[in-house]
Write an enzyme that holds these catalytic residues in place. Sequence first.
Site, short mmCIF file in Angstrom:
data_model
loop_
_atom_site.label_atom_id
_atom_site.label_comp_id
_atom_site.label_asym_id
_atom_site.label_seq_id
_atom_site.Cartn_x
_atom_site.Cartn_y
_atom_site.Cartn_z
N GLU A 49 10.41 15.06 15.67
CA GLU A 49 10.84 15.04 14.29
C GLU A 49 10.08 16.13 13.52
OE1 GLU A 49 9.59 11.46 12.31
OE2 GLU A 49 11.47 11.33 11.23
N LYS A 96 0.84 -1.20 0.00
CA LYS A 96 0.00 0.00 0.00
C LYS A 96 0.88 1.25 0.00
CE LYS A 96 -1.70 2.65 3.03
NZ LYS A 96 -1.53 3.93 2.30
N VAL A 126 2.22 5.67 14.03
CA VAL A 126 1.50 4.59 13.33
C VAL A 126 2.19 3.25 13.61
CG1 VAL A 126 0.73 3.70 11.09
CG2 VAL A 126 0.53 6.14 11.58
N GLU A 159 10.13 0.41 10.27
CA GLU A 159 11.15 1.43 10.00
C GLU A 159 10.48 2.75 10.29
OE1 GLU A 159 14.14 0.74 9.08
OE2 GLU A 159 14.12 -1.15 7.99
N CYS A 175 13.66 10.25 6.98
CA CYS A 175 13.60 9.68 8.33
C CYS A 175 14.96 9.76 9.01
CB CYS A 175 13.13 8.24 8.24
SG CYS A 175 14.05 7.31 7.04
N GLY A 177 7.17 4.31 8.16
CA GLY A 177 6.33 5.48 8.39
C GLY A 177 6.62 6.07 9.75
N THR A 187 6.50 6.90 13.83
CA THR A 187 6.54 6.09 15.05
C THR A 187 5.13 5.93 15.62
OG1 THR A 187 8.84 6.65 15.49
CG2 THR A 187 7.52 5.98 17.39
P1 NAD Z 1 2.58 7.79 8.35
O1 NAD Z 1 3.00 6.89 9.43
O2 NAD Z 1 1.47 8.71 8.63
O3 NAD Z 1 2.14 6.96 7.06
C1 NAD Z 1 2.93 5.96 6.52
C2 NAD Z 1 2.05 4.98 5.81
O4 NAD Z 1 1.19 4.34 6.74
C3 NAD Z 1 1.12 5.60 4.76
O5 NAD Z 1 1.02 4.72 3.68
C4 NAD Z 1 -0.19 5.69 5.50
O6 NAD Z 1 -1.31 5.69 4.63
C5 NAD Z 1 -0.17 4.45 6.34
N1 NAD Z 1 -0.98 4.49 7.54
C6 NAD Z 1 -1.40 5.56 8.27
N2 NAD Z 1 -2.12 5.16 9.32
C7 NAD Z 1 -2.19 3.82 9.27
C8 NAD Z 1 -2.79 2.82 10.09
N3 NAD Z 1 -3.48 3.12 11.17
N4 NAD Z 1 -2.62 1.52 9.74
C9 NAD Z 1 -1.90 1.18 8.67
N5 NAD Z 1 -1.32 2.08 7.85
C10 NAD Z 1 -1.47 3.38 8.15
O7 NAD Z 1 3.89 8.51 7.90
P2 NAD Z 1 4.07 9.55 6.75
O8 NAD Z 1 3.61 10.86 7.28
O9 NAD Z 1 3.51 9.08 5.48
O10 NAD Z 1 5.65 9.51 6.57
C11 NAD Z 1 6.51 10.19 7.37
C12 NAD Z 1 7.08 9.32 8.46
O11 NAD Z 1 7.74 8.16 7.95
C13 NAD Z 1 8.15 10.04 9.24
O12 NAD Z 1 7.93 9.92 10.61
C14 NAD Z 1 9.44 9.34 8.85
O13 NAD Z 1 10.45 9.41 9.77
C15 NAD Z 1 9.00 7.98 8.56
N6 NAD Z 1 9.91 7.30 7.63
C16 NAD Z 1 10.75 6.35 8.11
C17 NAD Z 1 11.63 5.71 7.26
C18 NAD Z 1 12.54 4.63 7.79
O14 NAD Z 1 13.07 3.86 7.01
N7 NAD Z 1 12.76 4.49 9.07
C19 NAD Z 1 11.65 6.02 5.91
C20 NAD Z 1 10.79 7.00 5.45
C21 NAD Z 1 9.92 7.63 6.33
#
Ligand code: NAD
Length: 782
Positions: free
Chosen positions: A395, A190, A246, A264, A298, A242, A244
């Site tokens: 962050e 997704k 979520v 991650e 991230c 995504g 922390t």
């Molecule tokens: P997010 O956690 O809001 O969303 C990430 C993904 O999860 C999206 O596809 C979103 O639709 C989905 N999602 C949201 N709520 C969900 C739920 N309840 N159940 C299942 N899926 C759900 O994050 P974002 O705003 O899209 O991305 C930014 C974040 O991602 C930052 O905190 C960043 O640090 C992190 N990130 C981490 C890495 C890593 O490798 N550690 C890499 C890239 C981004």
Amino acid sequence: MKIKDIMQTMAYGPAPESSAEARDWIKTRSVIPHFIGGKFPAPEGETTEVYNPATDEVLTRVALGTEAEVDAAVKAARAALPKWTALAGHERATYLYALARHVQKRERFLAVLETLDNGKTIRETRDIDIPLVARHFYHHAGWAEMIESDFPGLSPVGVCGQIIPWNFPLLMLAWKVAPALAAGNTVVLKPADLTPLTAMAFAEICVEIGLPAGVVNIVQGDGATGAALAGHSDVNKLAFTGSTDVGRVLRRQLAGSGKRLSLELGGKSPFIVFEDADLDAAVEGVVDAIWFNQGEVCCAGSRILVQEGVAERFFAKLDARLQTLRVGDPLDKTMDMGAVVSRKQLARITALLAQGEAEGATLRRAPVILPETGAFCAPGYFSGTAPAHTVSQTEIFGPVATTLTFRTPDEAVTLANDTRYGLSASVWSENINRAIETAAAVKAGVVWINATNIFDAGAPFGGMRESGFGREGGRLGMLEYLTRPQIARKPRLEPSAPDIAPFTGKADRPAIDITAKLYIGGKQVRADGGQSYTVMGKNGAIGQAAMANRKDIRNAVEAAAKAGGWGGVTAHNRAQVLYFLAENLEQRRAEFVAALTAAGTPKPGDEVEAAIRRAFWAAAQADKFDGSVTATKSRHVTMTVNEPFGVMGIVAPDEAPLLGLLALILPAVAMGNRVVAVASQSHPLVGARLYQVLETSDVPAGVINLVTGERDVLAKTLAEHDEVAALWYCGSASGAAMVETASVGNLKPVWAETGVRDWQTPDPDLLRKATQGKTIWIPYGA
Ligand code: NAD
């Protein structure tokens, strides 16, 4: 303007990359559908707009996947699994190679599409994102080719659910899909609803290369779609990148499901500049650390720590560099920064910046004129930030770093580790000893020395602490998608409540105190509450064991935390201690056989023999379970070190009360961890007998702490404790759900095993589970 005039000012002229091809592609797709079973079915549910964040224009619409669509995708993945798994590694390699080649052929198109969708610059999509996508598929074509020889005895996990964010849309897809496919899994991915376009283009490439239908499925959608995927009962593993927050929701949602999980998550990574650093290089490093990808990274170096002696010079240079940054049309090849992903994200960043200023920090920003439309954010940094400020801990996920100065290397490490995250760190020093010492001391899954934000498919990437667990890339990344097939096992039962009535039976060791104590910090101590419980043997009650409570666990964790030197002694030293422990077990062989006989365990002699051998095995492994050195980029060598977690919690099974306990403690300790172990609840006296062995061996105080009592009460305290960095739990299914739920606080990796196992053979997987990979990038070669 004449060329002569341009030569006078050396100003950049506009240099836009053409977006015609990508726009034509978008025009013919009025809605971005799902990709299920090799087809693009018309979406059943709602759709939402997809914007170009640099212009605010609506590009197209995207489907928001319903539960039924998620279900259809999981079914398609399940149906495709047997054939895909049965292919020879070489055959899967040819598909991965074809994906790599087709991505390469379309590099320019994909780069433009990504830039239109995400707002990041064409310079980055063209030079970083898309080449790394191709590299990832090439690298994993290699792992597929080598799967039989390099991962013997392992099989794919099954159907993998994968959820990715919007900051590196196609790259995150590649990081997830390539290893899963190489290992023989099928996937349902997704993408983020803000950035669905390149995933769609990738789906079309899958069709084009003839990837069997159902091997890759893509369900577009938002958080609700993600939740439906995570919750689907026929998904075997969930890989999430995504936030922390979520990550925590998913940890809770998956607790007790038995699904594999890798997370991650976010970061607040330190960027440490020592006074002997090449300051010009370090300033350029900041550009790549926090202004790369609009700071939506991230592992961004978002906390700049500078040694006092050079702070003034460093910040003067940084200010000068800030003046020259260019922000604007991301399709313009001369831009350093494009737009952030959405107006919503911009509002979030702006609010955090305002909060930083309200808390007393000063915001310095590049003197750029931002375009009138679109979600643009001027890059900059905060000065005068204190460690407790919100912007130092949260962050920002935008192009603004916080800054602090430090005096000594020790102080630098303390500040670097003053965060709940542990994703990456960047260390700048021309002194090799200092750089490597710092790399060893920071809590981070990835450390760059005199570099930052470089990635390679062969270099494992992932976090420690609240940045999550699991690795992507390289051999460690492959292991996330492989499993050792288990024979069906009898489930472990719920333990009955301990009988705390006063003891009336005959003790198994009449001459000695009939109530066994706890073993904490190298000493036998009474349980804090003064309570004990009756232990039953095959012929009735055989003694009393101490009934530890939360306070005892906290004391044991404190003792373990203090024994940090154990992680620093040489592996050879640890091996010697374990050999000596084996020798002491040998001397008490008869005593343990008698204790196991009294407990009523089958084949006590065999169990003691296996326990002694296990100590030899762990001693042997102490200096042999090695990390790796990987050829990644030119002028770098990348080493991955197996680092101990620190303090681990261990909850031992009831079957094999001696061997089961030692089979867990010994590999954990061999790898340099300190442990707080809960002995078998029903046969704790066997575990308690180990106290004397430990006292007479050379195990330093606090390295092994042993407690007895009610298993799930103690396990819960271990799961909740922030200082406990990883937990192994052997118990019932409901206990596994409980510890997994309780671990959301610090998001420790929890390995819960709910089936009775045969402990006779050593389990090499435990060595890996006792360590976390730290990937260190070192300058190397010309
Ligand atoms: P997010 O956690 O809001 O969303 C990430 C993904 O999860 C999206 O596809 C979103 O639709 C989905 N999602 C949201 N709520 C969900 C739920 N309840 N159940 C299942 N899926 C759900 O994050 P974002 O705003 O899209 O991305 C930014 C974040 O991602 C930052 O905190 C960043 O640090 C992190 N990130 C981490 C890495 C890593 O490798 N550690 C890499 C890239 C981004």
